[in-house]
Design an enzyme around this catalytic site. Sequence first.
Site, PDB file in Angstrom:
ATOM      1  N   GLN A 205      -2.580 -25.619   2.972  1.00 39.84           N
ATOM      2  CA  GLN A 205      -2.663 -26.507   1.956  1.00 39.84           C
ATOM      3  C   GLN A 205      -1.701 -26.012   0.785  1.00 39.84           C
ATOM      4  OE1 GLN A 205      -6.129 -25.691   3.904  1.00 39.84           O
ATOM      5  NE2 GLN A 205      -4.808 -27.190   5.109  1.00 39.84           N
TER       6      GLN A 205
ATOM      7  N   GLY B 148      -0.596 -28.805   8.647  1.00 37.33           N
ATOM      8  CA  GLY B 148       0.462 -29.130   9.792  1.00 37.33           C
ATOM      9  C   GLY B 148       1.721 -28.370   9.391  1.00 37.33           C
ATOM     10  N   HIS B 149       2.102 -27.428  10.051  1.00 37.89           N
ATOM     11  CA  HIS B 149       3.064 -26.438   9.701  1.00 37.89           C
ATOM     12  C   HIS B 149       4.142 -26.643  10.463  1.00 37.89           C
ATOM     13  CE1 HIS B 149       0.253 -23.556   7.274  1.00 37.89           C
ATOM     14  NE2 HIS B 149       0.252 -24.900   6.962  1.00 37.89           N
TER      15      HIS B 149
ATOM     16  N   LYS C 149       5.556 -23.946   4.357  1.00 34.08           N
ATOM     17  CA  LYS C 149       5.133 -22.898   4.500  1.00 34.08           C
ATOM     18  C   LYS C 149       5.270 -22.343   5.850  1.00 34.08           C
ATOM     19  CE  LYS C 149       1.082 -24.437   3.298  1.00 34.08           C
ATOM     20  NZ  LYS C 149       1.428 -25.700   2.740  1.00 34.08           N
TER      21      LYS C 149
ATOM     22  N   ASP D 105       2.493 -28.841   2.040  1.00 31.04           N
ATOM     23  CA  ASP D 105       3.664 -29.342   2.988  1.00 31.04           C
ATOM     24  C   ASP D 105       5.083 -28.787   2.303  1.00 31.04           C
ATOM     25  OD1 ASP D 105       2.135 -30.617   4.702  1.00 31.04           O
ATOM     26  OD2 ASP D 105       2.071 -32.384   3.343  1.00 31.04           O
TER      27      ASP D 105
HETATM   28  P1  GDP Z   1       4.018 -26.817   5.593  1.00 30.98           P
HETATM   29  O1  GDP Z   1       2.816 -27.503   5.923  1.00 30.98           O
HETATM   30  O2  GDP Z   1       3.963 -26.076   4.136  1.00 30.98           O
HETATM   31  O3  GDP Z   1       4.241 -25.907   6.647  1.00 30.98           O
HETATM   32  O4  GDP Z   1       5.258 -27.887   5.395  1.00 30.98           O
HETATM   33  P2  GDP Z   1       5.092 -29.061   6.731  1.00 30.98           P
HETATM   34  O5  GDP Z   1       5.849 -28.403   7.891  1.00 30.98           O
HETATM   35  O6  GDP Z   1       4.294 -29.898   6.593  1.00 30.98           O
HETATM   36  O7  GDP Z   1       6.396 -29.908   5.904  1.00 30.98           O
HETATM   37  C1  GDP Z   1       7.595 -29.301   5.631  1.00 30.98           C
HETATM   38  C2  GDP Z   1       8.908 -30.018   6.224  1.00 30.98           C
HETATM   39  O8  GDP Z   1       9.998 -29.762   5.538  1.00 30.98           O
HETATM   40  C3  GDP Z   1       8.840 -29.715   7.470  1.00 30.98           C
HETATM   41  O9  GDP Z   1       9.656 -30.819   8.420  1.00 30.98           O
HETATM   42  C4  GDP Z   1      10.002 -28.590   7.744  1.00 30.98           C
HETATM   43  O10 GDP Z   1      10.773 -28.302   8.979  1.00 30.98           O
HETATM   44  C5  GDP Z   1      10.915 -29.082   6.642  1.00 30.98           C
HETATM   45  N1  GDP Z   1      11.821 -28.296   5.650  1.00 30.98           N
HETATM   46  C6  GDP Z   1      11.223 -27.017   5.598  1.00 30.98           C
HETATM   47  N2  GDP Z   1      12.179 -26.375   4.803  1.00 30.98           N
HETATM   48  C7  GDP Z   1      13.103 -26.961   4.751  1.00 30.98           C
HETATM   49  C8  GDP Z   1      14.390 -27.008   3.753  1.00 30.98           C
HETATM   50  O11 GDP Z   1      14.586 -26.138   3.156  1.00 30.98           O
HETATM   51  N3  GDP Z   1      15.212 -28.129   3.943  1.00 30.98           N
HETATM   52  C9  GDP Z   1      15.114 -29.179   4.908  1.00 30.98           C
HETATM   53  N4  GDP Z   1      15.733 -30.326   4.862  1.00 30.98           N
HETATM   54  N5  GDP Z   1      13.613 -29.398   5.510  1.00 30.98           N
HETATM   55  C10 GDP Z   1      12.873 -28.415   5.325  1.00 30.98           C
HETATM   56  P1  IMO Z   2      -0.528 -27.997   4.841  1.00 27.66           P
HETATM   57  O1  IMO Z   2      -1.013 -26.828   5.533  1.00 27.66           O
HETATM   58  C1  IMO Z   2      -1.166 -31.650   2.522  1.00 27.66           C
HETATM   59  C2  IMO Z   2      -5.115 -32.946   1.784  1.00 27.66           C
HETATM   60  C3  IMO Z   2      -5.600 -34.413   2.526  1.00 27.66           C
HETATM   61  C4  IMO Z   2      -6.817 -34.765   1.308  1.00 27.66           C
HETATM   62  C5  IMO Z   2      -7.354 -33.565   0.792  1.00 27.66           C
HETATM   63  C6  IMO Z   2      -8.614 -33.255   1.745  1.00 27.66           C
HETATM   64  O2  IMO Z   2       0.299 -28.672   5.960  1.00 27.66           O
HETATM   65  O3  IMO Z   2       0.224 -27.982   3.659  1.00 27.66           O
HETATM   66  P2  IMO Z   2      -9.154 -32.238   4.056  1.00 27.66           P
HETATM   67  O4  IMO Z   2      -9.117 -32.921   5.346  1.00 27.66           O
HETATM   68  O5  IMO Z   2      -8.673 -30.971   3.932  1.00 27.66           O
HETATM   69  O6  IMO Z   2     -10.840 -32.379   3.452  1.00 27.66           O
HETATM   70  O7  IMO Z   2      -8.610 -33.346   3.013  1.00 27.66           O
HETATM   71  O8  IMO Z   2      -6.417 -32.419   1.187  1.00 27.66           O
HETATM   72  N1  IMO Z   2      -4.669 -32.071   2.677  1.00 27.66           N
HETATM   73  C7  IMO Z   2      -3.232 -31.645   2.747  1.00 27.66           C
HETATM   74  N2  IMO Z   2      -2.090 -32.158   2.317  1.00 27.66           N
HETATM   75  N3  IMO Z   2      -0.967 -30.745   3.267  1.00 27.66           N
HETATM   76  C8  IMO Z   2      -2.039 -30.091   3.900  1.00 27.66           C
HETATM   77  O9  IMO Z   2      -1.920 -28.840   4.751  1.00 27.66           O
HETATM   78  C9  IMO Z   2      -3.279 -30.526   3.833  1.00 27.66           C
HETATM   79  N4  IMO Z   2      -4.510 -30.200   4.331  1.00 27.66           N
HETATM   80  C10 IMO Z   2      -5.300 -31.181   3.735  1.00 27.66           C
HETATM   81  O10 IMO Z   2      -4.741 -35.207   2.652  1.00 27.66           O
HETATM   82  O11 IMO Z   2      -5.967 -35.320   0.338  1.00 27.66           O
HETATM   83 MG    MG Z   3       2.022 -29.485   6.415  1.00 29.18          MG
END
Ligand code: GDP
Ligand code: IMO
Ligand code: MG
Length: 427
Positions: free
Chosen positions: A223, A40-41, A16, A13
Site C-alpha cells: 500500500q 499487487g506488486h 514498489k 501502486d
Molecule cells: P506496486 O504495488 O507499488 O508494486 O506497483 P504496481 O505493480 O501495482 O503498479 C506499478 C506499475 O507500473 C506496474 O505495472 C509496473 O510494471 C509499472 N512500472 C514500475 N515502474 C515503472 C516505470 O518507471 N515506468 C513504467 N512505464 N512503468 C513502471
Molecule cells: P499495493 O501494495 C492501491 C486500497 C483499496 C481501498 C483501501 C482499503 O499494490 O500498492 P483494503 O482491502 O486494504 O481494506 O482496502 O486500500 N488498497 C490499495 N490501493 N494499492 C494497494 O496495494 C492497495 N491495497 C489496498 O483500494 O481503497
Molecule cells: Mg500495486
Amino acid sequence: MPALVLLGAQWGDEGKGKATDLLGGSVDYVVRYQGGNNAGHTVVVGDQKYALHLLPSGILSPGCTPVIGNGVVVDPSVLFSELNGLNDRGVDTSKLLISGNAHIITPYNVTVDKVTERFLGKRKIGTTGRGIGPTYADKINRVGIRIQDLYDESILTQKVEAALDGKNQLLTKVFNRRAIEVGQVVEELLSYADRLKPYVADTVLVLNQALEQDKVVLFEGGQGTLLDIDHGTYPFVTSSNPTAGGACTGAGVGPTKISRVIGILKAYTTRVGSGPFPTELFDEDGDALRRIGGERGVTTGRDRRCGWFDAVIARYATRVNGLTDFFLTKLDVLTGWEQIPVCVAYEIDGRRVEELPYSQTDFHHAKPVYEYLPGWSEDITKAKSFSDLPKNAQDYVKALEEMSGAPISAIGVGPGRDETIEINSFL
Ligand code: GDP
Ligand code: IMO
Ligand code: MG
C-alpha cells in the site's frame, strides 16, 4: 547499512515491486511487514512479468531470503496458489520464512469484508474484498487466529469459536446471512497446517540475528503512506501501517537498526477505491495517464483514478516516514505533454495551505494550486544516466525533488529492471 525500508509515498501502486526487485539481488532478506494480499506488486524481469500479492518481491532473487513478518495478514489459500504459480514458472520458493505470529485471513473475514462494504453502500471504502480490515480488527480485538494456532487443534477450535460467536450474531441478525460453522472453519484451517509448517519460523529472531551479522535486510511496504490507518486519509485507508514505523512493529526490529527509508513516488498520482484525491483528473489528461501508464489494479482489475503530481503529499510522506531518498517512477509516462501541472499547495476555503491538513473536512475541500512545468517529447525509456534525459525532464525531476524534501536517488523510465536511472546508490 544493515536495514532499509522501501515504501509507497502516495496511495499505493507507485512501483514498489519493481524497486524491491531491483535491490533484491544485493540484499540478504526481503521482508513484508504489513498488509496482505490486498497488495499487487508487478515485477518485470526480461520478457517475464510477475504479479505478487503476498510474497515479498525478493522471492525472484535467488540469493535472497523472503520473509513474511508478524505484521502481515496471511490467506493460506492465496499463499499456496501464489507459490504454485511461481514454482510452475521455475522460481525456487523454498527459502520463504513466515512468522508464526502472523494472523490468518479466515474465510469468515473475507465474508465480513464483502458484506460490510455492501452495507456501507455509497459510503463504502472500496476495499479489495480480501478480508484485510476484518482480520486486523480481530487481531486488535484479541480474537484473531495466528499461524501458530494451526499446530494446536484444541486452541484453534476455542479461538475460532470465540471469533465466530459475535460474528454469527452479526451475520444472521444484521446481514441476513447464514451462520458459519466452527467445525468447517477449523477443518479448512487445519488442512493448511502441514504445507505451511516448513516455512514457519521465529522471524524476529532470524532477522535480528541477521542484522547482528551485518546482513542486509530490506523491508518492502505494501500500500502507501496515504493509505496508512494512522497517517492516511482515514477512513479511506487500509487497516495497517505501511509507514516506516510499521516495519519495526511488523517485523520486530528496533528503529535504531534502520538506516535508510526510501519512498517510492510516482511522477504523477493514482488511487484505487474511494476517498479524497485533490489532483484527480476527470478529463482526457486523466484518461491518457491511465492508458499510457497502464493504470489498472493488479489485484482487483479496477481502473485506477489518475491525477497530476501532488507535492504536498510528497512532503508529508517525507515527514511521517523520515524519508532519506525517493525513487521516482514512471517518468516515461509523462513524455509528450507540452506542459505538466504540478500541485504545489492547496487552496482550502479561500486560504493557501502548504502542508497536508490534518482535518478530514479541510482535505475534502482542498483544491490544487498548480505550477506548470515545461514538458518534453523525446523518448526517455533508453536513458541510463540523468544527463541522458532531455533538459525539461531533468528540470521536472529537480523541481519535484526541491518540493518533496528528500533527494531523488533513482528514476524509473520503464517497467523493466534495467529501465532505471541510478543517481545515488541505495546500498
Ligand atoms: P506496486 O504495488 O507499488 O508494486 O506497483 P504496481 O505493480 O501495482 O503498479 C506499478 C506499475 O507500473 C506496474 O505495472 C509496473 O510494471 C509499472 N512500472 C514500475 N515502474 C515503472 C516505470 O518507471 N515506468 C513504467 N512505464 N512503468 C513502471
Ligand atoms: P499495493 O501494495 C492501491 C486500497 C483499496 C481501498 C483501501 C482499503 O499494490 O500498492 P483494503 O482491502 O486494504 O481494506 O482496502 O486500500 N488498497 C490499495 N490501493 N494499492 C494497494 O496495494 C492497495 N491495497 C489496498 O483500494 O481503497
Ligand atoms: Mg500495486
